[in-house]
Structure formats: structure tokens, C-alpha cells
Design an enzyme around this catalytic site. Structure first.
Site, PDB file in Angstrom:
ATOM      1  N   TYR A 112     -46.589  34.091 -31.328  1.00  0.00           N
ATOM      2  CA  TYR A 112     -46.760  32.635 -31.268  1.00  0.00           C
ATOM      3  C   TYR A 112     -48.197  32.338 -30.858  1.00  0.00           C
ATOM      4  O   TYR A 112     -48.722  32.944 -29.923  1.00  0.00           O
ATOM      5  CB  TYR A 112     -45.801  32.040 -30.233  1.00  0.00           C
ATOM      6  CG  TYR A 112     -45.932  30.546 -30.026  1.00  0.00           C
ATOM      7  CD1 TYR A 112     -45.620  29.652 -31.052  1.00  0.00           C
ATOM      8  CD2 TYR A 112     -46.341  30.033 -28.791  1.00  0.00           C
ATOM      9  CE1 TYR A 112     -45.722  28.281 -30.847  1.00  0.00           C
ATOM     10  CE2 TYR A 112     -46.440  28.655 -28.583  1.00  0.00           C
ATOM     11  CZ  TYR A 112     -46.128  27.784 -29.615  1.00  0.00           C
ATOM     12  OH  TYR A 112     -46.225  26.431 -29.413  1.00  0.00           O
ATOM     13  N   ASP A 124     -55.308  36.801 -29.186  1.00  0.00           N
ATOM     14  CA  ASP A 124     -54.789  35.619 -28.513  1.00  0.00           C
ATOM     15  C   ASP A 124     -54.285  36.056 -27.140  1.00  0.00           C
ATOM     16  O   ASP A 124     -53.178  36.578 -27.007  1.00  0.00           O
ATOM     17  CB  ASP A 124     -53.680  34.981 -29.353  1.00  0.00           C
ATOM     18  CG  ASP A 124     -53.107  33.739 -28.677  1.00  0.00           C
ATOM     19  OD1 ASP A 124     -53.553  33.411 -27.544  1.00  0.00           O
ATOM     20  OD2 ASP A 124     -52.227  33.090 -29.279  1.00  0.00           O
ATOM     21  N   LYS A 153     -53.324  29.046 -20.054  1.00  0.00           N
ATOM     22  CA  LYS A 153     -52.397  29.370 -18.959  1.00  0.00           C
ATOM     23  C   LYS A 153     -53.096  29.702 -17.633  1.00  0.00           C
ATOM     24  O   LYS A 153     -53.511  28.787 -16.937  1.00  0.00           O
ATOM     25  CB  LYS A 153     -51.410  30.442 -19.430  1.00  0.00           C
ATOM     26  CG  LYS A 153     -50.568  29.875 -20.605  1.00  0.00           C
ATOM     27  CD  LYS A 153     -49.408  30.690 -21.074  1.00  0.00           C
ATOM     28  CE  LYS A 153     -48.593  29.872 -22.069  1.00  0.00           C
ATOM     29  NZ  LYS A 153     -48.389  30.444 -23.365  1.00  0.00           N
TER      30      LYS A 153
HETATM   31  C1  LIG Z   1     -48.566  29.551 -24.713  1.00  0.00           C
HETATM   32  C2  LIG Z   1     -49.290  30.213 -25.822  1.00  0.00           C
HETATM   33  C3  LIG Z   1     -50.073  29.488 -26.731  1.00  0.00           C
HETATM   34  C4  LIG Z   1     -50.114  27.997 -26.749  1.00  0.00           C
HETATM   35  O1  LIG Z   1     -50.642  27.448 -25.599  1.00  0.00           O
HETATM   36  P1  LIG Z   1     -50.331  25.875 -25.272  1.00  0.00           P
HETATM   37  O2  LIG Z   1     -51.156  25.614 -24.074  1.00  0.00           O
HETATM   38  O3  LIG Z   1     -48.851  25.809 -25.050  1.00  0.00           O
HETATM   39  O4  LIG Z   1     -50.748  25.105 -26.458  1.00  0.00           O
HETATM   40  C5  LIG Z   1     -50.818  30.192 -27.655  1.00  0.00           C
HETATM   41  N1  LIG Z   1     -50.778  31.527 -27.704  1.00  0.00           N
HETATM   42  C6  LIG Z   1     -50.021  32.258 -26.869  1.00  0.00           C
HETATM   43  C7  LIG Z   1     -50.030  33.737 -26.970  1.00  0.00           C
HETATM   44  C8  LIG Z   1     -49.235  31.626 -25.914  1.00  0.00           C
HETATM   45  O5  LIG Z   1     -48.441  32.356 -25.118  1.00  0.00           O
END
Ligand SMILES: *Cc1c(COP(=O)(O)O)cnc(C)c1O
Length: 430
Positions: free
Chosen positions: A144, A239, A267
């Protein structure tokens, strides 16, 4: 445990908010029952609208690696509140957080702050396309990367929980440019690159997959992506929105010793405030406006509050031994869970990457494939989830989410969690 207030709030929320929630996995669709509403958090604990206390393994879905209301984060925010909320212009603190991240994650030479992880991945892909002047991108099944149109294909946990692999509302033309390959399948990536390599702008990957439960890379997987991107002139994007400052101080790239061209963060670096960031090689990042012709902008980018919280968080995680302690504690938790599952005769296994982990109700050990994740026993998880909840342990309400531990989780919390788990495994058999 009474849930009357949460129940009332949910009914009220349904009148104004689609599904009663501002993000779909909060809705308990994956586990059944009434979603909880929270009014507070302290250290390792969440407090719900009925004053029930739970040991929290969600940690706001990753950011709260130092627990709720960490005093250093709160103090930094209070100090910034005295100075102002936003200026729409540059600040010295932005330079400081950029410098700190560049030093801690050496593949990042230049970095830009945004407001969410979604924005970070969206922007990183735009830069990669602008830099290579190519359109096609590669992602992996079960990963994701936020709710970006072109990335919302076979996109892991949230969508899996709701049983919708993809989203409506995304023109086919967007996702035609997105090629989805199986995670941890080196041969499949090699084959794809042999046939299409010269058209690939970038490969985007979670270096530890955390949105199909928690699945670390098999040996050689990340290195093979590095090699293939190098030989075909494609940009490699890690990511690390979840893994950055979660699995180690230098992110997953420091653990697996593979250097991407671009990294996305979010995060933890916001300390609990909305934030994201993307950065990497100077040559690529210089494509962005005002230096280059790739446009990217944000009204609240580099928000002074988020930067203040983020800087406090970087101080906390930079303390010597921070990750060693956290990792050891997570191992104690997982070993204890495994013992209790084994004793109860429940098929169960775990994965760990630093301070994130996965629990699988499955015969498979060392789960490494998306298909293995999908074979897990969801009924067992649902039963486990509710018993844990009734015994004061809050897990992500989905079988496909990773778990997060914080430095506020002490021996007491681990023991209470294991005591609850013993009951939860027994209840599955009952
Ligand atoms: C949470 C997450 C996102 C998206 O971040 P948001 O702040 O919710 O838009 C993208 N990539 C990874 C791997 C994530 O865990």
C-alpha cells in the site's frame, strides 16, 4: 466492559460521516462489531469513550513509537504553540529536520516535506517520471502506498479488509501504466524487466511490507530491484512511510543495506501530527519546482507544529539503544504469543522487523508471500481480536495489518498482553 458510549457515538457518526469513520479500516468491517471511539491516550494505553483502558498495538497506525503523549513531544508542541501555527513561508526548524533526516538516512541528499504519506508517494512517482521521462511504474501485490489513483491497485490491507481489491473511480487509463508484480518474487521482476525495462520510470516497494500484515523481504529481493533499476535506468523508490524510523534508525534500507534513489517517509517523522516527506538523490530531487519542471506544492507543507513534533521524535529515537530495547521487547512479546498458541494447538506464526510485527493464524512459518497471507484463518483472527479487546488489548481491527510496539510498552504491558492472549487462544478452541 461497557461500550455504550462508543455505540452511541457510532450511531451519531453514521448520520454525518460515510460509514461513521474518516478512514475505512477504523470501521471494524474486518472483525465485526461496533468500532470504538477514543477520548485519550497515555503511554502504552488508549482510553475509550466508556473509560475502558487498552494496551495499544496500533500506535495511530505507526507514528506513536514513543507512546501516547510522550512528554518531549508534548513540550515541543507547547513551545511551538507560543510561536504560531503556520506562516506559509520558510522556517529554521524545517532546515533542522531536513538536515537530521539526511544525516540519519544517507541515501537522502535532498528532502521535501508534505502533509501525508499519500502525498509523498504521489510526488515521488511524479519526480521519477519527470526524471526518466517514462510513464510506466512497477508496484507489488499487497503493498500500500496511500490512496494515490495510480497506486491503488492490489493495494493491501484496507482494501483487503473490505474485500475490494481495487477502487472504483479510478480511470483505467491511470492504472494501465501501473504494473503489479508478486512481492518477494525475484524471477518475476527479472522477467518483467527483461521485456519492459527501458519503459519503466520507477519501481516502488515497501522494503518490509507492512500493509499485508508484516512481510519482510526475502534475501536478495531488494538487492535484485536495485540491480535491475540500475541496468535499465529506472528509479528505485523505497516507500518507508511505515518502516522509516520504525524498523531501525536508518529505516529498512539500513537493515537490508540497499540504497534506493528516492525514499518516502511519514508516520514516525510527524510524531503523531499529519506529515509526509520524500527525498533522495540530489540530481533527481532537483527536477522539482522551483529548480526544475516537476510541479509539487503544499499550503501547510513543513507545518511548524508537525516539524516540532517530528524533531522531538527524532531526538527520542536517536537515543542510544532505543531500537535495541524496542526490538527485544517485541521479540519477547512474539515468543510469548507463539508459546501460548503452540500450547493451545492453534496454527500460528509471527514475523518481526524491528518495532513492527505480524501475527499469522496459519500453518506457514516465515510467511513471505502475499498468497500465504491470504490463506490465514480469518475466523481465528476475529475471535482472537475480540477476546483481546475484551481483555484490554487493542489490536488493529483487521487480519492484514501489522502491529506496532512503542517504548512505552514495558514488561507489565507485555505480560498483560500475553495473559490476554492465553485466554484468546483458548477461546478459539472453545
Ligand atoms: C500509511 C502508509 C502510506 C500512506 O500514508 P498516509 O499518511 O496515510 O497518506 C503510504 N505508504 C505506506 C507504506 C504506508 O504504510
Amino acid at each position: 466492559m461497557s461500550n455504550d458510549n462508543s455505540r452511541k457515538l457510532y450511531d451519531l457518526a453514521l448520520k454525518y460521516i460515510p460509514g461513521g469513520v474518516n478512514s475505512p479500516v477504523r470501521a471494524f468491517k474486518g472483525v465485526g462489531g461496533n468500532p470504538l471511539f477514543f477520548k485519550g491516550g497515555q503511554d502504552a494505553y488508549l482510553i475509550d469513550a466508556d473509560d475502558n483502558r487498552y494496551i495499544d498495538y496500533v500506535g495511530a497506525w505507526g507514528p506513536l513509537i514513543a507512546g501516547h503523549r510522550n512528554e518531549k513531544v508534548i513540550a515541543a508542541l507547547q513551545a511551538q504553540l507560543q510561536q504560531g501555527l503556520a506562516y506559509g513561508a520558510s522556517t529554521e526548524a524545517e532546515i533542522e529536520i531536513a538536515r537530521r533526516i539526511c544525516e540519519l538516512v544517507p541515501s537522502i541528499e535532498r528532502i521535501r516535506l508534505v502533509t501525508s504519506g499519500t502525498e509523498a508517494t504521489m510526488s515521488a512517482i511524479r519526480v521519477a517520471r519527470g526524471y526518466t521521462r517514462r510513464d510506466k511504474i512497477v508496484k507489488f501485490e499487497g503493498c500500500y502506498h496511500g490512496h494515490v489513483d495510480g497506486l491503488l491497485v492490489k493495494a493491501g490491507s484496507g482494501a483487503l479488509t473490505l474485500g475490494e481489491p481495487d477502487s472504483l473511480g479510478i480511470p483505467k487509463a491511470y492504472t494501465d501504466l501501473t504494473h503489479v508484480l508478486p512481492y518477494n518474487d525475484i524471477a518475476a521482476v527479472e522477467k518483467f524487466f527483461a521485456e519492459n525495462g527501458d519503459q519503466i520510470a520507477c519501481v516502488i516497494v515497501e522494503p518490509v511490507a507492512g500493509n499485508m500484515n508484516c512481510v519482510p523481504p526475502v534475501p536478495g529481493f531488494l538487492q535484485s530491484l536495485r540491480t535491475l533499476c540500475d541496468s535499465h535506468g529506472s528509479v528505485l523508490i523505497f516507500d518507508e512511510v511505515m518502516t522509516g524510523f520504525r524498523v531501525a534508525l536508518g529505516g529498512a534500507q539500513s537493515v537490508f543495506q540497499v540504497s534506493p534513489d528516492l525514499t518516502t517517509l511519514g508516520k514516525v517523522i510527524g510524531g503523531g501530527l499529519p506529515v509526509g516527506a520524500f527525498g533522495g538523490k540530489q540530481e533527481i530531487m532537483d527536477m522539482i519546482a522551483p529548480n526544475g519542471a516537476v510541479y509539487q506544492a503544499g499550503t501547510l507543507s513543513g507545518s511548524p507544529l508537525a516539524v516540532a513534533a517530528g524533531l522531538a521524535m527524532l531526538d527520542i529515537v536517536s537515543e542510544p539503544g532505543f531500537y535495541t530495547k524496542l526490538q527485544a521487547r517485541a521479540t519477547t512479546l512474539l515468543d510469548g504469543l507463539q508459546q501460548r498458541a503452540d500450547a493451545a494447538g492453534i496454527p500460528f506464526s509471527t514475523n518481526q522487523a524491528g518495532a513492527m510485527f505480524g501475527c499469522f493464524f496459519s500453518e506457514h512459518k516465515n510467511v513471505s508471500q502475499f498468497s500465504q497471507v491470504m490463506q490465514c484463518n480469518v475466523e481465528h483472527f476475529q475471535s482472537y481480536f475480540h477476546t483481546m479487546l475484551n481483555n484490554g488489548v487493542y489490536l488493529a481491527p483487521s487480519a492484514y495489518e501489522a502491529g506496532f510496539i512503542s517504548s512505552a510498552h514495558g514488561d507489565t504491558e507485555i505480560q498483560l498482553t500475553l495473559d490476554a492472549a492465553e485466554k484468546a487462544f483458548a477461546a478459539i478452541n472453545a
